[in-house]
Design an enzyme around this catalytic site. Sequence first.
Site, mmCIF file in Angstrom:
data_model
loop_
_atom_site.group_PDB
_atom_site.id
_atom_site.type_symbol
_atom_site.label_atom_id
_atom_site.label_comp_id
_atom_site.label_asym_id
_atom_site.label_seq_id
_atom_site.Cartn_x
_atom_site.Cartn_y
_atom_site.Cartn_z
ATOM 1 N N GLY A 1 -7.486 5.704 0.879
ATOM 2 C CA GLY A 1 -6.852 6.721 1.725
ATOM 3 C C GLY A 1 -7.234 8.101 1.234
ATOM 4 N N GLY B 1 -5.348 11.031 2.751
ATOM 5 C CA GLY B 1 -4.432 11.854 3.521
ATOM 6 C C GLY B 1 -3.504 12.618 2.594
ATOM 7 N N ASN B 2 -2.324 12.923 3.081
ATOM 8 C CA ASN B 2 -1.396 13.765 2.318
ATOM 9 C C ASN B 2 -1.110 13.195 0.931
ATOM 10 O OD1 ASN B 2 1.835 13.988 1.746
ATOM 11 N ND2 ASN B 2 0.914 15.958 2.243
ATOM 12 N N LYS C 1 13.914 4.666 9.700
ATOM 13 C CA LYS C 1 12.514 4.960 10.008
ATOM 14 C C LYS C 1 12.354 4.988 11.510
ATOM 15 C CE LYS C 1 8.686 5.571 7.602
ATOM 16 N NZ LYS C 1 8.569 6.133 6.263
HETATM 17 P P1 NAD Z 1 -1.956 10.341 6.251
HETATM 18 O O1 NAD Z 1 -1.955 9.994 7.692
HETATM 19 O O2 NAD Z 1 -1.930 11.754 5.802
HETATM 20 O O3 NAD Z 1 -3.270 9.674 5.552
HETATM 21 C C1 NAD Z 1 -3.590 8.331 5.674
HETATM 22 C C2 NAD Z 1 -4.989 8.155 5.087
HETATM 23 O O4 NAD Z 1 -5.307 6.759 5.067
HETATM 24 C C3 NAD Z 1 -6.098 8.846 5.872
HETATM 25 O O5 NAD Z 1 -7.042 9.366 4.962
HETATM 26 C C4 NAD Z 1 -6.752 7.708 6.658
HETATM 27 O O6 NAD Z 1 -8.110 7.947 6.961
HETATM 28 C C5 NAD Z 1 -6.603 6.577 5.661
HETATM 29 N N1 NAD Z 1 -6.649 5.246 6.229
HETATM 30 C C6 NAD Z 1 -6.001 4.756 7.305
HETATM 31 N N2 NAD Z 1 -6.280 3.461 7.462
HETATM 32 C C7 NAD Z 1 -7.115 3.129 6.459
HETATM 33 C C8 NAD Z 1 -7.761 1.937 6.058
HETATM 34 N N3 NAD Z 1 -7.595 0.814 6.722
HETATM 35 N N4 NAD Z 1 -8.535 1.961 4.967
HETATM 36 C C9 NAD Z 1 -8.709 3.085 4.270
HETATM 37 N N5 NAD Z 1 -8.123 4.248 4.577
HETATM 38 C C10 NAD Z 1 -7.358 4.258 5.665
HETATM 39 O O7 NAD Z 1 -0.774 9.499 5.614
HETATM 40 P P2 NAD Z 1 0.041 9.802 4.290
HETATM 41 O O8 NAD Z 1 1.179 10.682 4.622
HETATM 42 O O9 NAD Z 1 -0.880 10.161 3.188
HETATM 43 O O10 NAD Z 1 0.678 8.365 4.005
HETATM 44 C C11 NAD Z 1 -0.077 7.322 3.391
HETATM 45 C C12 NAD Z 1 0.880 6.183 3.014
HETATM 46 O O11 NAD Z 1 1.894 6.706 2.170
HETATM 47 C C13 NAD Z 1 1.619 5.523 4.173
HETATM 48 O O12 NAD Z 1 1.847 4.169 3.826
HETATM 49 C C14 NAD Z 1 2.942 6.277 4.217
HETATM 50 O O13 NAD Z 1 3.975 5.531 4.817
HETATM 51 C C15 NAD Z 1 3.183 6.434 2.731
HETATM 52 N N6 NAD Z 1 4.101 7.505 2.374
HETATM 53 C C16 NAD Z 1 3.875 8.799 2.770
HETATM 54 C C17 NAD Z 1 4.765 9.793 2.377
HETATM 55 C C18 NAD Z 1 4.538 11.235 2.713
HETATM 56 O O14 NAD Z 1 5.353 12.059 2.288
HETATM 57 N N7 NAD Z 1 3.464 11.591 3.388
HETATM 58 C C19 NAD Z 1 5.896 9.455 1.627
HETATM 59 C C20 NAD Z 1 6.087 8.154 1.226
HETATM 60 C C21 NAD Z 1 5.175 7.175 1.607
#
Ligand code: NAD
Length: 429
Positions: free
Chosen positions: A220, A222-223, A108
């Site tokens: 959340g 996001g993605n 990471k």
């Molecule tokens: P992202 O940045 O696209 O979205 C994160 C979301 O969380 C946003 O909507 C943001 O507003 C919200 N957020 C942040 N802090 C917050 C809080 N305290 N309370 C409520 N909402 C909050 O991120 P992502 O890619 O969706 O990743 C989210 C999680 O999933 C992370 O832990 C990441 O490590 C994990 N993850 C992501 C992937 C991937 O492929 N994107 C893969 C495995 C794990």
Amino acid sequence: MSSNKAFNPFEMAQTQFDKVAAILDLDDATRQILRNPLREYHFSIPVRMDDGTTKVFRGFRVQHNDARGPSKGGIRFHPQETVDTVRALAMWMTWKCAVVNIPLGGGKGGVICDPHHLSMKEQEQICRGWVRQMAKNVGPLNDVPAPDVMTNAQHMLWMLDEFEVIHGSKFPGFITGKPVGMGGSLGRTEATGYGVVFTLREALKDLGIRLQDTTAAVQGFGNVAQYAIELYQQLGGKVICVSSWDENDHCSYTFRRKSGIDLRELLKITDKFGGIEKTEAKKLGYEILDGDAWIEQEVDILLPAALENQIRQDNVNKISQKVKVIVEGANGPTTPEADKVIQEKGIFVIPDFLANAGGVTCSYFEQVQSNMNYFWEKDEVLGKLDVKMTAAFHAVSDLAKKRNLYMRDAAYVISVSRVAQACKDRGWV
Ligand code: NAD
């Protein structure tokens, strides 16, 4: 953000590991190798800012274990990034690749920075600077980065370009999460969120619950959350709330509409960081509740998909008795103390490194396609992803049933024994 200052994700990852090391009765050398990263890099990235000043950002890469194949894992841009967060995430990547049985290890990376306040030009310099510092220690055969929180396909392409300039050749397998048409895989954007729902679908089948009869609360937007919601709703489920971080107010809010949220409508008022516009949401009939409200909802399913350390001792008892499944989209959302309470409550947990392994599985497919220079259709990618996630879920749930283990422990038993065996077979321990 609701977070506890004393929280250390690496200590949490080690506590989880120690528990499974005891179940597996691992020898001391294997414990030492797996309890800590094999290698880590800390470095400075100077950036000429748009206003003419020079700012120095701190960057990291941690390679936790590569006994089963090249290290694999994302690069996060986050103002509160710490090396212990990166260490924890690298360790979880090792277990994640092992639980879905792909030939990769865990790594990471991160940079302490806040893209909300950086221009694209400044972000490009951070990406290129990160690669300049790491170019000799990453690559398609030893460590393959990917996007993560607040990084995306554009960041990956800048990083690829810098790597190829330094090495004077094309290395499309150096990084994943590239734009489609530039070595990226179709389906990668959807992969993590869809993977979460593939495991949820299987869990509900096991529990004898019809997905169409369920409701969910999501943390959340996001993605991961967006695509998990898309597939869950396509399969007939109802999401009653999502939460997101508000950059202006420096706190999170929960957006609830009991009749069900409308994904398309919310996407129109969401920024590229997954932040939802409050005033617009109110106009659309959403109640704006405090950030922790998502956890208190009377729903069947909780889906944390924001950050680590979100279900803790101080809020775990707010979880409604109606909740039957917690599917962890985020990495490390549940602390070990809260996990004990959830286990006692008898809630079925799909642990993070199983539930969200769809992203890395698709990244692995991207590497395979990049190395062959032959790209599959989206249906083929998502079909292969479903097969892998479904098989991984059932391997874990079968073991959990057979040995009467908690789902998280069963997933750890499978992963840690695979990695420990690889270390043994290589003659490391
Ligand atoms: P992202 O940045 O696209 O979205 C994160 C979301 O969380 C946003 O909507 C943001 O507003 C919200 N957020 C942040 N802090 C917050 C809080 N305290 N309370 C409520 N909402 C909050 O991120 P992502 O890619 O969706 O990743 C989210 C999680 O999933 C992370 O832990 C990441 O490590 C994990 N993850 C992501 C992937 C991937 O492929 N994107 C893969 C495995 C794990």
